[in-house]
Write an enzyme that holds these catalytic residues in place. Structure first.
Site, short mmCIF file in Angstrom:
data_model
loop_
_atom_site.label_atom_id
_atom_site.label_comp_id
_atom_site.label_asym_id
_atom_site.label_seq_id
_atom_site.Cartn_x
_atom_site.Cartn_y
_atom_site.Cartn_z
N HIS A 201 4.61 -29.67 40.86
CA HIS A 201 4.02 -30.98 41.18
C HIS A 201 3.49 -31.65 39.92
O HIS A 201 3.79 -32.82 39.64
CB HIS A 201 2.89 -30.80 42.19
CG HIS A 201 2.24 -32.08 42.62
ND1 HIS A 201 2.64 -32.78 43.73
CD2 HIS A 201 1.22 -32.79 42.07
CE1 HIS A 201 1.90 -33.87 43.84
NE2 HIS A 201 1.02 -33.89 42.85
N GLU A 202 2.70 -30.90 39.15
CA GLU A 202 2.10 -31.49 37.95
C GLU A 202 3.14 -31.72 36.86
O GLU A 202 3.00 -32.66 36.07
CB GLU A 202 0.96 -30.60 37.44
CG GLU A 202 -0.17 -30.38 38.44
CD GLU A 202 -0.77 -31.67 38.97
OE1 GLU A 202 -0.70 -32.70 38.27
OE2 GLU A 202 -1.31 -31.66 40.09
N HIS B 30 4.51 -35.20 37.30
CA HIS B 30 3.66 -36.21 36.67
C HIS B 30 3.82 -36.17 35.14
O HIS B 30 3.94 -37.22 34.50
CB HIS B 30 2.19 -35.95 37.01
CG HIS B 30 1.84 -36.18 38.45
ND1 HIS B 30 2.16 -37.32 39.14
CD2 HIS B 30 1.16 -35.39 39.33
CE1 HIS B 30 1.71 -37.24 40.38
NE2 HIS B 30 1.10 -36.08 40.53
#
Length: 451
Positions: free
Chosen positions: A21-22, A25
């Site tokens: 997920h990170e 980003h």
């Protein structure tokens, strides 16, 4: 032992999802020219830190594993006059709104892509799953009234082909949520194909929390009762041997090993006459008496004869070409997202129970169970939780990615960013909503453990 069985698998699942997920980003932020100051797996106090790369991004592991974050160069947190001319152009809020949308949306999208990659790999590798074969149907059920008797193989549901019990479960669940009739195509032992309708009006969305297929009379077919290892106890004393096939108890036919286990469990201390087939080539019929010993299990007295019976259904290995696997993976991920959103919507209007919300304790329990089953089950869990995490993060709740996307969508529509005062109030409300959801999830987890 608990650490190895539950905590470690849980950390692997959660750590994998947080990292992907990170990274979503992080990668898109770098691609959009934004400077990343910190990449953290976990929240709270930093327990490990290392600076890497030309920007000297700080890669850290924090003490609380329930989350993570990517900290970017942001004018709201640092005075612009302190920045070098090069860094001024790499500040987050200075980027146009579409780049900010891309950076924020990249996290949930990374979770969806991870799920697609896992499912595609499993479909291509081959997933052993139970065949969609029906167990003997009780006369009182709607499945019996529809024409099912047991032994049929489900070939399609509402025109969509079915190969496995998992697919049957999923497609009937989707029909119940959409309040659609269920038309099934079944293949009988003579290979004839027949269509029939199974009414589902008696089911509600809340029934999906339980064995809703069982309520319709649809249960997974199990194999005949063939004994495995005989342990010291009543079975050995009665003369039973490994390989014996149990065909009746007290003259009543035994349909499968699940029924046999239930019969034994319900007869502690009671003498039972077993009709046994012994031998492979020329089977002989024996009648042996056995008295199940009484044992306490979860506060209930049950019967045990100390013999191993593996209630495994008929299995099929589903393997697909790469393109078919990718298509099925995309479709499954999309269907899972839609299903999750529908359940959330029905919970909001009261048609579905809040018991559907699960928290970290349930995930840890499933992680431990799937890890013991094997790699395929464990990867399937990671993909499923990854989809849930992606959908959850897209909800329009401030402090989540979806809340930020809502702000930026308003900025696109109005031509100006939301006020700091509005953002501050919404942030507090978002924290309250999130804490409430977490409290409900943990409460449900504890209730499940108790029950």
């Amino acid at each position: 032992m608990i650490v190895l069985q539950y905590v470690l698998p849980f950390l692997v699942v959660l750590g994998t999802l947080i990292i992907f997920h990170e990274l979503g980003h992080y990668w898109v932020a770098r691609w959009c020219g934004v400077k990343v100051l910190r990449f953290s797996v976990g929240m709270g106090k930093v327990i490990f830190s290392r600076r890497i790369g030309p920007d000297q991004t700080e890669w850290v592991i924090s003490i609380l594993p329930l989350g993570g974050y990517v900290k970017m160069l942001d004018a709201r947190e640092q005075k612009m006059e302190q920045l070098s001319p090069e860094d001024v152009g790499r500040e987050f809020t200075g980027k146009n709104v579409w780049r900010r949308i891309a950076i924020v949306a990249a996290g949930p999208i990374a979770n969806f892509l991870l799920a697609i990659a896992i499912f595609a790999g499993l479909y291509h590798y081959g997933m052993p799953e139970p065949v969609a074969k029906i167990r003997t149907v009780a006369e009182s059920t709607v499945a019996f009234k529809a024409g099912l008797r047991g032994g049929e193989i489900i070939a399609a549901v509402n025109g969509d082909s079915v190969e496995t019990w998992t697919e049957l479960h999923w497609k009937v669940m989707r029909a119940v949520i959409d309040k659609l009739p269920v038309r099934i195509d079944v293949r009988r032992e003579n290979q004839s194909l027949e269509s029939m309708f199974v009414p589902t009006e008696q089911l509600s969305t809340k029934d999906l929390e339980q064995d809703f297929l069982g309520k319709l009379g649809l249960s997974l077919a199990r194999p005949i009762v063939k004994l495995g290892a005989i342990l010291p106890g009543p079975a050995l004393a009665a003369g039973l041997q490994a390989g014996d096939q149990i065909v009746a108890v007290d003259g009543n036919p035994v349909i499968d090993d699940v029924a046999f286990i239930e019969t034994i469990s319900n007869a502690p201390g009671k003498s039972l006459e077993l009709t046994v087939l012994r031998g492979d080539s020329s089977q002989s019929t024996l009648r042996l008496s056995v008295v199940p010993s009484a044992m306490e299990v979860n506060g209930k007295t049950v019967g045990k004869i100390h013999v191993k019976v593996a209630p495994l259904p008929e299995m099929i290995v589903v393997k697909n070409s790469f393109l078919t696997s990718l298509r099925k993976a995309v479709f499954r991920t999309w269907e899972s997202c839609v299903f999750t959103l529908k359940i959330l919507g029905k919970m909001i209007i009261g048609e579905a129970s809040l018991k559907n919300i699960s928290g970290p304790i349930t995930i840890a329990e499933y992680a431990g169970q799937s890890a013991r089953i094997g790699g395929i089950a464990f990867l399937t869990l990671i993909a499923s939780v990854s989809i849930g995490l992606g959908v959850m993060n897209l909800l329009p709740i401030p402090v989540l990615d979806g809340g930020l996307l809502l702000y930026y969508s308003l900025e696109v529509l109005t031509g100006r960013p939301v006020s700091e005062r509005f953002a501050e109030i919404a942030q507090r409300a978002g924290v309250g909503i999130l804490m409430t959801l977490m409290a409900v999830a943990i409460f449900n987890d504890i209730l499940r453990l108790i029950s």
